[in-house]
Design an enzyme around this catalytic site. Structure first.
Site, PDB file in Angstrom:
ATOM      1  N   ASP A 139      36.950  47.714  36.494  1.00 23.67           N
ATOM      2  CA  ASP A 139      36.947  47.133  37.902  1.00 23.67           C
ATOM      3  C   ASP A 139      38.476  47.141  38.143  1.00 23.67           C
ATOM      4  OD1 ASP A 139      37.077  46.192  41.026  1.00 23.67           O
ATOM      5  OD2 ASP A 139      35.842  44.047  40.418  1.00 23.67           O
ATOM      6  N   HIS A 160      41.811  56.954  49.626  1.00 24.70           N
ATOM      7  CA  HIS A 160      41.035  56.732  51.243  1.00 24.70           C
ATOM      8  C   HIS A 160      39.547  56.096  50.923  1.00 24.70           C
ATOM      9  CE1 HIS A 160      38.484  59.962  48.635  1.00 24.70           C
ATOM     10  NE2 HIS A 160      37.558  59.716  49.510  1.00 24.70           N
TER      11      HIS A 160
END
Length: 283
Positions: free
Chosen positions: A230, A249
């Site tokens: 993670d 992005h």
């Protein structure tokens, strides 16, 4: 006042932009039905294609004829359809295939979010989150079919992007490459194949790595470790090159900083981050 058309195509016009959703959906339909794949063995009529795919021949024929205007397909005098120049990348076999991307981008779980773009502008929150009540990646974690399509679409982009990266970046000084959020590993596989001196780590969520057969079954598997990660918590340590391909992005500024700080914390002295993504210039 009469409008003059000085060689401009329909794709240059405002009406095209207004009706663009129709072309978008037409491309989605033929991508989902794998029409281009069926035409690789030779031209076929709409009736034959409809029988093969279990859809209505009249409506399919209308979709195919619409796409002849963009050279996705061509229709001959016997009403058979051929793959046009723009349709070649809708075949699954094309080395730069966009079939999965075309299907994914207009599939129901994403198409609805595009329809909520006004809500995003109004409320300042992602349209997908407002539609589904959760983020894209939380949604994909519990939606295996959509996740499989998403990862197939992402992998299809990795070959051309990986080829370009190999041309533009010198991997000679690197030894251990960490692909952060690397999906099924198509990009990392390309890099390891080209540079036998490198070892790699594919770092992503467990549900994503479960489908990483691209690299797990490859000739470079013995030089690549798969690590459940993670990246908001931490990333694998000890790399001298950290790849972020089309990762930043997806997140807001603070989240991006967290990812970058975690890379900085984990890397060896003198390590680097290579970011692969669009760079926005002036309008």
């Amino acid at each position: 006042m009469k409008e003059e058309r000085t060689g401009a195509s329909i794709a240059d016009s405002l009406p095209y932009m207004i009706w663009g959703q129709a072309i978008n959906q037409a491309v989605y339909i033929v991508a989902r039905l794998r029409i281009a794949d069926l035409l690789e063995s030779g031209p076929k009529t709409a009736e034959v294609l409809a029988e093969r795919t279990g859809v209505d021949p009249v409506y399919l024929g209308r979709v195919l004829r619409a796409l002849t205007g963009f050279d996705v397909f061509r229709e001959d005098e016997d009403r058979r359809f051929h793959i046009g120049s723009m349709g070649e990348r809708l075949t699954s076999s094309h080395p730069q295939s966009l079939r999965a991307m075309a299907e994914m981008n207009s599939s129901p779980f994403l198409w609805g979010a595009w329809g909520r773009m006004f809500d995003a502008v109004k409320n300042g929150a992602p349209a997908f989150d407002q539609l589904h009540g959760e983020s894209l990646f939380d949604y994909l974690a519990r939606s295996p079919e959509d996740a499989a399509l998403f990862n197939e679409a992402m992998s299809s982009r990795s070959l051309p992007e990986g080829t370009k990266l190999l041309e533009e970046y010198d991997f000679g000084s690197a030894t251990r490459v960490i692909d952060v959020g690397g999906g099924h590993g198509a990009l990392l596989k390309t890099i390891l194949e080209a540079h036998p001196h490198l070892t790699g780590v594919l770092a992503d969520l467990e549900v994503v790595l479960d489908g990483a057969d691209i690299i797990r079954e490859s000739a470079v598997a013995d030089r690549c470790e798969l690590v459940v990660t993670d990246f908001f918590e931490e990333v694998p340590a000890g790399g001298d090159l950290y790849l972020l391909k089309e990762i930043l992005h997806d997140w807001n500024d603070e989240q991006c900083l967290t990812i970058l700080r975690n890379c900085r914390k984990a890397m060896r002295e003198g390590g680097r981050v290579v970011h692969i993504g669009a760079v926005l210039g002036p309008s």
